[in-house]
Scaffold this active site. Structure first.
Site, short mmCIF file in Angstrom:
data_model
loop_
_atom_site.label_atom_id
_atom_site.label_comp_id
_atom_site.label_asym_id
_atom_site.label_seq_id
_atom_site.Cartn_x
_atom_site.Cartn_y
_atom_site.Cartn_z
CB SER A 134 1.00 -8.66 2.18
OG SER A 134 0.11 -8.66 3.28
NE ARG A 135 -0.88 -5.10 -4.47
CZ ARG A 135 -2.17 -5.15 -4.18
NH1 ARG A 135 -2.67 -6.22 -3.55
NH2 ARG A 135 -2.98 -4.17 -4.51
CG LEU A 136 4.82 -11.01 0.39
CD1 LEU A 136 4.96 -11.69 1.75
CD2 LEU A 136 6.20 -10.63 -0.15
CG HIS A 137 1.85 -10.74 -6.30
ND1 HIS A 137 0.64 -10.68 -5.63
CD2 HIS A 137 2.16 -9.45 -6.62
CE1 HIS A 137 0.24 -9.43 -5.57
NE2 HIS A 137 1.15 -8.66 -6.15
CB THR A 184 -8.06 -5.94 -4.63
OG1 THR A 184 -9.01 -4.98 -5.11
CG2 THR A 184 -8.71 -7.31 -4.58
#
Length: 215
Positions: A191-194, A9
């Site tokens: 892109s999981r760059l939270h 997701t």
């Protein structure tokens, strides 16, 4: 059949910037909690409580946040339960609020202490009759032979305290307040760059510092 472990997701581009958050993390948390409720998150005050028992074994379970103020986060339980015994041995804990549909979470770490009896009494009195009966009949976390035995205990308490009669708070039941020393706000990003912003108490414990963590 869809493989649940293969799902991916994308959490979107909603950001969490230092300039967007309140200087007080309790105020920031309260804002996010209200937003979670307004946006239909199921049980927005549900939190995963992590403790460590006398043998050093960790455990976690979901409980409900019942109050929040400048002094911390308040929840209630049977103090003779597994979590209560763990908190007696090591009065520190973590809280995790997982608001999945908002791609947000908040994690809290701090020291835990029992709330005053008057505060526990007031909350106990606000509970529905059925909840007070159940809290009296059930010795949380203790083994029992069957569901039927538990229901029989409930029936006995219902006879002793029929509807309309006050059910006194058991001495083993009460509240705890976690005084936070660390609060982390997490916002999911593409892109999981939270985004992760963490507040920690500084100096004498009355001030907070904030820093960004890598995702």
């Amino acid at each position: 059949m869809t493989d649940p472990l293969a799902r991916h997701t994308d959490y979107g581009n909603k950001s969490l910037d230092e300039s967007d958050v309140a200087h007080d993390p309790i105020a920031q948390f309260s804002s996010w909690l209200a937003e979670a409720a307004d946006r239909g998150v199921y049980e927005p005050n549900a939190m995963v409580l992590g403790t460590v028992d006398a043998d050093g074994a960790p455990s976690s379970r979901t409980v409900l946040l019942r109050a929040i103020d400048a002094d911390g986060f308040v929840f209630y339980t049977d103090r003779s339960s597994r979590k209560g015994r763990a908190l007696a041995a090591h009065p520190v804990a973590t809280l995790l609020f997982p608001w999945y549909t908002l791609h947000r979470q908040v994690s809290v770490t701090g020291e835990v202490s029992p709330v005053e009896d008057a505060e526990s009494d007031a909350y106990w009195a606000s509970r529905p009759q059925g909840s007070r009966v159940a809290g009296t009949a059930s010795h949380q976390s203790q083994p029992i032979g069957s569901r039927a035995e538990l229901e029989a205990r409930v029936a006995e308490v219902e006879v002793e305290y029929p509807e309309g009669r006050d059910v006194p708070r058991p001495g083993r039941w009460g509240g705890y307040r976690l005084r936070p020393r660390r609060i982390e706000f997490w916002q999911g990003r593409t892109s999981r760059l939270h985004d992760r912003l963490v507040f920690t108490r500084a100096g004498d414990g009355t001030e907070w510092t904030v820093e960004r963590l890598q995702p």
